[in-house]
Design an enzyme around this catalytic site. Structure first.
Site, mmCIF file in Angstrom:
data_model
loop_
_atom_site.group_PDB
_atom_site.id
_atom_site.type_symbol
_atom_site.label_atom_id
_atom_site.label_comp_id
_atom_site.label_asym_id
_atom_site.label_seq_id
_atom_site.Cartn_x
_atom_site.Cartn_y
_atom_site.Cartn_z
ATOM 1 N NE ARG A 45 -1.421 0.841 4.000
ATOM 2 C CZ ARG A 45 -0.658 1.723 4.641
ATOM 3 N NH1 ARG A 45 -0.670 2.997 4.287
ATOM 4 N NH2 ARG A 45 0.133 1.339 5.621
ATOM 5 C CD GLU A 83 0.147 3.277 20.272
ATOM 6 O OE1 GLU A 83 -0.155 3.459 19.086
ATOM 7 O OE2 GLU A 83 0.942 2.391 20.645
ATOM 8 C CD1 TRP A 105 -1.072 6.620 17.516
ATOM 9 C CD2 TRP A 105 -2.073 6.315 15.545
ATOM 10 N NE1 TRP A 105 -1.538 5.324 17.487
ATOM 11 C CE2 TRP A 105 -2.154 5.113 16.292
ATOM 12 C CE3 TRP A 105 -2.634 6.362 14.266
ATOM 13 C CZ2 TRP A 105 -2.790 3.969 15.787
ATOM 14 C CZ3 TRP A 105 -3.262 5.223 13.784
ATOM 15 C CH2 TRP A 105 -3.324 4.051 14.530
ATOM 16 C CE1 TYR A 147 -5.141 -1.300 16.551
ATOM 17 C CE2 TYR A 147 -4.503 0.918 15.882
ATOM 18 C CZ TYR A 147 -4.406 -0.455 15.737
ATOM 19 O OH TYR A 147 -3.583 -0.975 14.776
ATOM 20 C CB CYS A 209 -1.690 -3.323 12.567
ATOM 21 S SG CYS A 209 -1.522 -2.213 11.154
ATOM 22 N NE ARG A 229 -5.063 -4.743 9.403
ATOM 23 C CZ ARG A 229 -4.360 -4.060 8.510
ATOM 24 N NH1 ARG A 229 -3.788 -4.686 7.502
ATOM 25 N NH2 ARG A 229 -4.214 -2.753 8.628
ATOM 26 C CB SER A 230 -0.637 -5.731 8.718
ATOM 27 O OG SER A 230 0.434 -5.039 8.099
ATOM 28 C CG ASP A 232 7.312 -1.890 10.203
ATOM 29 O OD1 ASP A 232 8.346 -2.575 10.106
ATOM 30 O OD2 ASP A 232 7.319 -0.646 10.129
ATOM 31 C CG ASN A 240 2.540 -3.789 17.257
ATOM 32 O OD1 ASN A 240 3.034 -4.009 16.153
ATOM 33 N ND2 ASN A 240 1.795 -2.714 17.502
ATOM 34 C CG HIS A 270 5.305 -6.254 6.398
ATOM 35 N ND1 HIS A 270 4.010 -6.578 6.752
ATOM 36 C CD2 HIS A 270 5.465 -4.950 6.705
ATOM 37 C CE1 HIS A 270 3.411 -5.502 7.247
ATOM 38 N NE2 HIS A 270 4.279 -4.504 7.242
#
Length: 327
Positions: A45, A83, A105, A147, A209, A229-230, A232, A240, A270
């Protein structure tokens, strides 16, 4: 609870176990190496491009105050904690974060502002204006129903007659419901916090994510699983993993349970192609240390924690490694 077996795995590029191979972070470094050397190169993306694998797992023992803080680079755990506390308020505007110096953000509203106004403004100036100008923040600082909104105010629609529906003024507070269900029915398989609200994805600055959290009680120990799901892996994972473990710790604190295990599961995991310096530098480093989190105060509610309630000891990370964020 015994330390998770996965934490004893030795690095994949080494036939014999090394003395430091028991450190949990080897799981992370092995995954990083596998993605960089064997991952599928894909367009994405952002237009930057990634190397990716599908489906990965990292397990971490949270007993004794242990926390998954990467040691092969500095992780700003207070920023990640601020956060998480912001998520729990249900707020979706970056103003409160910017006022605390948290800019993780800011890039998304800034990108929209530049696009829609044609104005070139630095991130620092944009953030300053967000903090100082309430009207500007209201117009340009909102991220949509991301979120926290889904966590504590998932929208509910009720019949309004003539086949129409109206949104109820208050939504579902998933976090509060999980706290109560852990207390009342610890054996339930429904201790879940979900962020993936299909009807509202297009209104979000970024679809979630780290989308699904599930919690499990065994004996007197509370474990948590995060499905992301995704991911980095170069930049996002560090925050995370810390945030998911922090949520487990806060829930355990509120319910009188002992921390058990964090299970992190990634879908598309990824590394961005422009993160080669980060990857190479981090893979050259050796994990060390044993970071622990102390919670210094137990508020009456999970929504009552403050940043000063948390203390980290035993954390001696190697130097920060800078890398660009793909927006």
């Amino acid at each position: 609870m015994a330390t998770a077996p996965a934490q004893t795995d030795s690095p994949t590029d080494c036939g014999a176990a090394r003395p430091e191979a028991r450190h949990w972070e080897w799981q992370y470094l092995d995954l990083m190496r596998r993605i960089w050397e064997q991952g599928d190169e894909r367009a994405d993306r952002t237009g930057v491009g990634t190397r990716s694998v599908f489906g990965a797992e990292i397990r971490f023992d949270l007993s004794g105050g242990r926390m998954p803080l990467l040691s092969t680079k500095r992780v700003y755990w207070k920023t990640a904690t601020r956060e998480m506390l912001w998520f729990l308020t249900g707020d979706t505007n970056i103003r409160e974060l910017c006022a605390q110096g948290v800019e993780i953000w800011t890039d998304w509203p800034l990108d929209r502002y530049r696009r829609e106004t044609g104005t070139e403004i630095s991130r620092a100036d944009f953030s300053k204006r967000i903090v100082e100008d309430a009207a500007f923040a209201q117009q340009w600082g909102d991220l949509g129903p991301v979120y926290g909104k889904q966590w504590v105010d998932w929208p509910v629609y009720e019949p309004a007659g003539d086949g129409l529906f109206r949104q109820r003024p208050w939504g579902v507070n998933q976090v509060a419901e999980v706290v109560e269900s852990l207390k009342a029915n610890p054996g339930s398989r429904r201790h879940i916090i979900e962020g993936w609200n299909v009807a509202e994805l297009n209104a979000m600055a970024l679809p979630p994510c780290h989308k699904t959290y599930q919690f499990h009680v065994a004996g007197n120990r509370l474990s948590g699983l995060l499905y992301q799901r995704s991911c980095d892996l170069g930049l996002g994972f560090a925050f995370n993993a810390w945030s998911a473990a922090l949520l487990v710790r806060m829930l355990a604190d509120q319910t009188g349970l002992e921390p058990g295990e964090l299970v992190w599961v990634g879908g598309d995991v990824h590394l961005y192609l422009n993160h080669a310096p980060l990857v190479e530098e981090q893979l050259a480093r050796t994990p060390s240390g044993d970071a622990r989190l102390n919670i210094l105060r137990r508020p009456d509610s999970i929504f009552g924690y403050r940043i000063e309630d948390f203390e980290v000891t035993g954390y001696a990370p190697q130097a920060h490694i800078a890398a660009p964020v793909a927006v």
